[in-house]
Design a protein around this motif. Sequence first.
Motif, PDB file in Angstrom:
ATOM      1  N   ALA A   1       0.818  -1.214   0.000  1.00  0.00           N
ATOM      2  CA  ALA A   1       0.000   0.000   0.000  1.00  0.00           C
ATOM      3  C   ALA A   1       0.855   1.269   0.000  1.00  0.00           C
ATOM      4  CB  ALA A   1      -0.930   0.006   1.205  1.00  0.00           C
ATOM      5  N   LEU A   2       2.160   1.128   0.203  1.00  0.00           N
ATOM      6  CA  LEU A   2       3.047   2.287   0.229  1.00  0.00           C
ATOM      7  C   LEU A   2       3.350   2.767  -1.177  1.00  0.00           C
ATOM      8  CD1 LEU A   2       5.532   0.999   2.937  1.00  0.00           C
ATOM      9  CD2 LEU A   2       3.646   2.611   3.258  1.00  0.00           C
ATOM     10  N   ASN A   3       3.657   4.044  -1.297  1.00  0.00           N
ATOM     11  CA  ASN A   3       4.006   4.633  -2.598  1.00  0.00           C
ATOM     12  C   ASN A   3       5.362   4.084  -3.035  1.00  0.00           C
ATOM     13  OD1 ASN A   3       4.585   6.223  -4.784  1.00  0.00           O
ATOM     14  ND2 ASN A   3       4.173   8.157  -3.764  1.00  0.00           N
ATOM     15  N   PRO A   4       5.441   3.399  -4.177  1.00  0.00           N
ATOM     16  CA  PRO A   4       6.724   2.821  -4.611  1.00  0.00           C
ATOM     17  C   PRO A   4       7.686   3.846  -5.211  1.00  0.00           C
ATOM     18  CG  PRO A   4       5.047   2.358  -6.238  1.00  0.00           C
ATOM     19  CD  PRO A   4       4.353   3.046  -5.090  1.00  0.00           C
ATOM     20  N   GLU A   5       7.182   5.015  -5.580  1.00  0.00           N
ATOM     21  CA  GLU A   5       8.017   6.048  -6.193  1.00  0.00           C
ATOM     22  C   GLU A   5       8.688   6.904  -5.121  1.00  0.00           C
ATOM     23  OE1 GLU A   5       8.537   6.258  -9.482  1.00  0.00           O
ATOM     24  OE2 GLU A   5       7.288   4.455  -9.603  1.00  0.00           O
ATOM     25  N   PRO A   6       9.932   7.316  -5.346  1.00  0.00           N
ATOM     26  CA  PRO A   6      10.566   8.220  -4.374  1.00  0.00           C
ATOM     27  C   PRO A   6       9.864   9.575  -4.345  1.00  0.00           C
ATOM     28  CG  PRO A   6      12.026   7.802  -6.247  1.00  0.00           C
ATOM     29  CD  PRO A   6      10.798   6.977  -6.455  1.00  0.00           C
ATOM     30  N   PHE A   7       9.797  10.165  -3.169  1.00  0.00           N
ATOM     31  CA  PHE A   7       9.222  11.496  -3.027  1.00  0.00           C
ATOM     32  C   PHE A   7      10.199  12.512  -3.633  1.00  0.00           C
ATOM     33  CE2 PHE A   7       6.191   9.466  -0.607  1.00  0.00           C
ATOM     34  CZ  PHE A   7       5.385  10.299   0.150  1.00  0.00           C
ATOM     35  N   PRO A   8       9.703  13.570  -4.276  1.00  0.00           N
ATOM     36  CA  PRO A   8      10.601  14.580  -4.844  1.00  0.00           C
ATOM     37  C   PRO A   8      11.302  15.372  -3.741  1.00  0.00           C
ATOM     38  CG  PRO A   8       8.319  15.283  -5.013  1.00  0.00           C
ATOM     39  CD  PRO A   8       8.295  13.883  -4.488  1.00  0.00           C
ATOM     40  N   LEU A   9      12.466  15.915  -4.070  1.00  0.00           N
ATOM     41  CA  LEU A   9      13.182  16.755  -3.105  1.00  0.00           C
ATOM     42  C   LEU A   9      12.336  17.963  -2.726  1.00  0.00           C
ATOM     43  CD1 LEU A   9      16.812  16.649  -4.537  1.00  0.00           C
ATOM     44  CD2 LEU A   9      15.960  15.563  -2.456  1.00  0.00           C
ATOM     45  N   ASP A  10      11.670  18.545  -3.705  1.00  0.00           N
ATOM     46  CA  ASP A  10      10.776  19.669  -3.463  1.00  0.00           C
ATOM     47  C   ASP A  10       9.366  19.120  -3.285  1.00  0.00           C
ATOM     48  OD1 ASP A  10       9.204  21.938  -3.431  1.00  0.00           O
ATOM     49  OD2 ASP A  10      10.109  22.821  -5.237  1.00  0.00           O
ATOM     50  N   LEU A  11       8.894  19.081  -2.069  1.00  0.00           N
ATOM     51  CA  LEU A  11       7.589  18.486  -1.767  1.00  0.00           C
ATOM     52  C   LEU A  11       6.440  19.214  -2.448  1.00  0.00           C
ATOM     53  CD1 LEU A  11       8.118  17.645   1.998  1.00  0.00           C
ATOM     54  CD2 LEU A  11       8.145  16.055   0.056  1.00  0.00           C
ATOM     55  N   ARG A  12       6.671  20.432  -2.923  1.00  0.00           N
ATOM     56  CA  ARG A  12       5.620  21.147  -3.656  1.00  0.00           C
ATOM     57  C   ARG A  12       5.299  20.470  -4.979  1.00  0.00           C
ATOM     58  NH1 ARG A  12       8.318  26.938  -3.319  1.00  0.00           N
ATOM     59  NH2 ARG A  12      10.012  25.548  -3.856  1.00  0.00           N
ATOM     60  N   GLU A  13       6.178  19.565  -5.441  1.00  0.00           N
ATOM     61  CA  GLU A  13       5.933  18.838  -6.682  1.00  0.00           C
ATOM     62  C   GLU A  13       4.906  17.720  -6.514  1.00  0.00           C
ATOM     63  OE1 GLU A  13       9.594  17.525  -8.429  1.00  0.00           O
ATOM     64  OE2 GLU A  13      10.502  19.503  -8.220  1.00  0.00           O
ATOM     65  N   LEU A  14       4.599  17.343  -5.275  1.00  0.00           N
ATOM     66  CA  LEU A  14       3.555  16.343  -5.035  1.00  0.00           C
ATOM     67  C   LEU A  14       2.211  16.976  -5.357  1.00  0.00           C
ATOM     68  CD1 LEU A  14       4.707  14.887  -1.606  1.00  0.00           C
ATOM     69  CD2 LEU A  14       4.782  13.730  -3.822  1.00  0.00           C
ATOM     70  N   ARG A  15       1.447  16.351  -6.211  1.00  0.00           N
ATOM     71  CA  ARG A  15       0.150  16.908  -6.601  1.00  0.00           C
ATOM     72  C   ARG A  15      -0.875  15.793  -6.740  1.00  0.00           C
ATOM     73  NH1 ARG A  15       1.019  21.117  -4.739  1.00  0.00           N
ATOM     74  NH2 ARG A  15       2.244  22.698  -5.720  1.00  0.00           N
TER      75      ARG A  15
ATOM     76  N   ARG B   1       4.852  19.054   3.849  1.00  0.00           N
ATOM     77  CA  ARG B   1       6.019  19.641   4.497  1.00  0.00           C
ATOM     78  C   ARG B   1       6.708  18.592   5.346  1.00  0.00           C
ATOM     79  NH1 ARG B   1       4.461  20.907   9.931  1.00  0.00           N
ATOM     80  NH2 ARG B   1       2.208  20.798  10.165  1.00  0.00           N
ATOM     81  N   GLU B   2       7.975  18.819   5.612  1.00  0.00           N
ATOM     82  CA  GLU B   2       8.699  17.927   6.505  1.00  0.00           C
ATOM     83  C   GLU B   2       8.272  18.208   7.939  1.00  0.00           C
ATOM     84  OE1 GLU B   2      12.884  17.208   6.095  1.00  0.00           O
ATOM     85  OE2 GLU B   2      12.795  17.539   3.931  1.00  0.00           O
ATOM     86  N   ILE B   3       8.251  17.147   8.740  1.00  0.00           N
ATOM     87  CA  ILE B   3       7.911  17.251  10.149  1.00  0.00           C
ATOM     88  C   ILE B   3       9.012  16.574  10.968  1.00  0.00           C
ATOM     89  CG2 ILE B   3       5.417  17.394   9.763  1.00  0.00           C
ATOM     90  CD1 ILE B   3       5.279  14.374  10.497  1.00  0.00           C
ATOM     91  N   SER B   4       8.936  16.710  12.266  1.00  0.00           N
ATOM     92  CA  SER B   4       9.947  16.118  13.136  1.00  0.00           C
ATOM     93  C   SER B   4       9.718  14.616  13.293  1.00  0.00           C
ATOM     94  CB  SER B   4       9.897  16.785  14.512  1.00  0.00           C
ATOM     95  OG  SER B   4       8.713  16.399  15.192  1.00  0.00           O
ATOM     96  N   PRO B   5      10.781  13.868  13.556  1.00  0.00           N
ATOM     97  CA  PRO B   5      10.601  12.438  13.839  1.00  0.00           C
ATOM     98  C   PRO B   5       9.676  12.210  15.031  1.00  0.00           C
ATOM     99  CG  PRO B   5      12.928  12.944  13.523  1.00  0.00           C
ATOM    100  CD  PRO B   5      12.186  14.253  13.548  1.00  0.00           C
TER     101      PRO B   5
END
Length: 102
Positions: free
Chosen positions: A53-67, A76-80
């Motif tokens: 069920a996980l996304n097999p594609e790597p996330f982009p460096l610029d998270l704004r590219e996720l659409r 956005r990045e969050i804390s662990p």
Amino acid sequence: MIYVLAEWEHDLDDEPYRIYSELNGSRREIRRVEFYQNGIVFSYGGERGNEGALNPEPFPLDLRELRPPEGEFSAREISPGLFYEIWNQAQERPDGFMGMFF
């Protein structure tokens, strides 16, 4: 590890509105928690299984590219610490998403 919070405003009952993801060094998703408008929460990966069920594609460096296909979206990045708090509180449904229909 990288931790991401994605928030998606939409009117789709079968899509999550909030998604917490843990990414490995290759920016591939290894754990995820999804929140739905009807109160259901699903978690995938790690000790919870269902890695398919996980996304097999790597996330982009610029998270704004996720659409998503529609609606307002932000990521956005969050804390662990925040991710682990959500992960540990997430209620896993033992029969998974399809169990809702049987």
